[in-house]
Design a protein around this motif. Structure first.
Motif, PDB file in Angstrom:
ATOM      1  N   ARG A   5      55.850  54.277  54.260  1.00 37.35           N
ATOM      2  CA  ARG A   5      55.314  52.881  53.882  1.00 37.35           C
ATOM      3  C   ARG A   5      54.911  52.879  52.220  1.00 37.35           C
ATOM      4  NH1 ARG A   5      50.632  51.206  57.759  1.00 37.35           N
ATOM      5  NH2 ARG A   5      50.499  49.522  56.336  1.00 37.35           N
ATOM      6  N   ASP A   6      55.042  51.813  51.718  1.00 38.98           N
ATOM      7  CA  ASP A   6      54.707  51.692  50.076  1.00 38.98           C
ATOM      8  C   ASP A   6      53.485  51.085  50.018  1.00 38.98           C
ATOM      9  OD1 ASP A   6      54.784  51.333  47.436  1.00 38.98           O
ATOM     10  OD2 ASP A   6      56.468  50.151  47.350  1.00 38.98           O
ATOM     11  N   ASP A   8      51.160  51.391  47.654  1.00 40.16           N
ATOM     12  CA  ASP A   8      50.739  50.614  46.434  1.00 40.16           C
ATOM     13  C   ASP A   8      51.484  49.134  46.390  1.00 40.16           C
ATOM     14  OD1 ASP A   8      49.843  52.804  45.255  1.00 40.16           O
ATOM     15  OD2 ASP A   8      51.700  53.412  44.287  1.00 40.16           O
ATOM     16  N   SER A   9      52.548  48.840  47.041  1.00 39.88           N
ATOM     17  CA  SER A   9      52.791  47.388  47.064  1.00 39.88           C
ATOM     18  C   SER A   9      52.346  46.590  47.882  1.00 39.88           C
ATOM     19  CB  SER A   9      54.328  47.392  47.303  1.00 39.88           C
ATOM     20  OG  SER A   9      54.973  47.924  48.557  1.00 39.88           O
ATOM     21  N   GLU A  10      51.883  47.223  49.170  1.00 38.24           N
ATOM     22  CA  GLU A  10      50.788  46.696  50.066  1.00 38.24           C
ATOM     23  C   GLU A  10      49.778  46.197  49.452  1.00 38.24           C
ATOM     24  OE1 GLU A  10      50.830  48.630  54.077  1.00 38.24           O
ATOM     25  OE2 GLU A  10      53.091  48.948  54.017  1.00 38.24           O
ATOM     26  N   LYS A  12      48.838  45.810  46.367  1.00 31.83           N
ATOM     27  CA  LYS A  12      49.190  44.938  45.336  1.00 31.83           C
ATOM     28  C   LYS A  12      49.241  43.674  45.986  1.00 31.83           C
ATOM     29  CE  LYS A  12      52.089  43.430  41.485  1.00 31.83           C
ATOM     30  NZ  LYS A  12      51.687  42.033  41.770  1.00 31.83           N
ATOM     31  N   ALA A  13      50.040  43.324  47.175  1.00 31.43           N
ATOM     32  CA  ALA A  13      50.322  42.243  47.774  1.00 31.43           C
ATOM     33  C   ALA A  13      48.803  41.730  48.590  1.00 31.43           C
ATOM     34  CB  ALA A  13      51.274  42.297  49.059  1.00 31.43           C
ATOM     35  N   ASP A  16      46.786  40.149  45.551  1.00 27.85           N
ATOM     36  CA  ASP A  16      47.340  39.035  45.052  1.00 27.85           C
ATOM     37  C   ASP A  16      46.889  37.948  46.026  1.00 27.85           C
ATOM     38  OD1 ASP A  16      48.537  40.105  43.100  1.00 27.85           O
ATOM     39  OD2 ASP A  16      50.702  40.082  43.931  1.00 27.85           O
TER      40      ASP A  16
END
Length: 101
Positions: A5-6, A8-10, A12-13, A16
């Motif tokens: 799983r990423d 960092d992107s989760e 960030k989402a 946001d």
């Protein structure tokens, strides 16, 4: 093998989405001030009234305010629904000028 799983992107989402929800809430509060006609008040008076409202502990007073607000949103008060702007009953204007149901 599972794909990692990423995080960092989760994260960030999620950040946001939280920012969008905060911005929406602020916009809706501004629309509420305008719809009630409170934008005609001096900023200091409006801030003072809101500060007072947050300190009131009397349940009967709060219930009276709740009923008045409910009547306002249903369009049954002395003013047209939505206040001076003449919005439809129980709606606040959206950013593009449309109204929500």
């Amino acid at each position: 093998m599972r794909k990692p799983r990423d995080f960092d992107s989760e994260l960030k989402a999620l950040a946001d989405k939280a920012r969008q929800l905060r911005e929406r809430r602020v916009r809706q509060l501004g629309e509420l001030v305008t719809a009630t006609g409170a934008d005609a008040l001096d900023v200091d008076v409006l801030a003072g009234a809101l500060l007072h409202a947050t300190t009131v502990k009397d349940a009967a007073t709060k219930e009276g305010w709740r009923k008045t607000g409910s009547v306002f949103f249903l369009g049954k008060g002395g003013k047209p629904a939505g206040g001076p702007s003449g919005q439809q009953s129980g709606t606040l204007p959206l950013g593009d000028g449309a109204t929500s149901a």
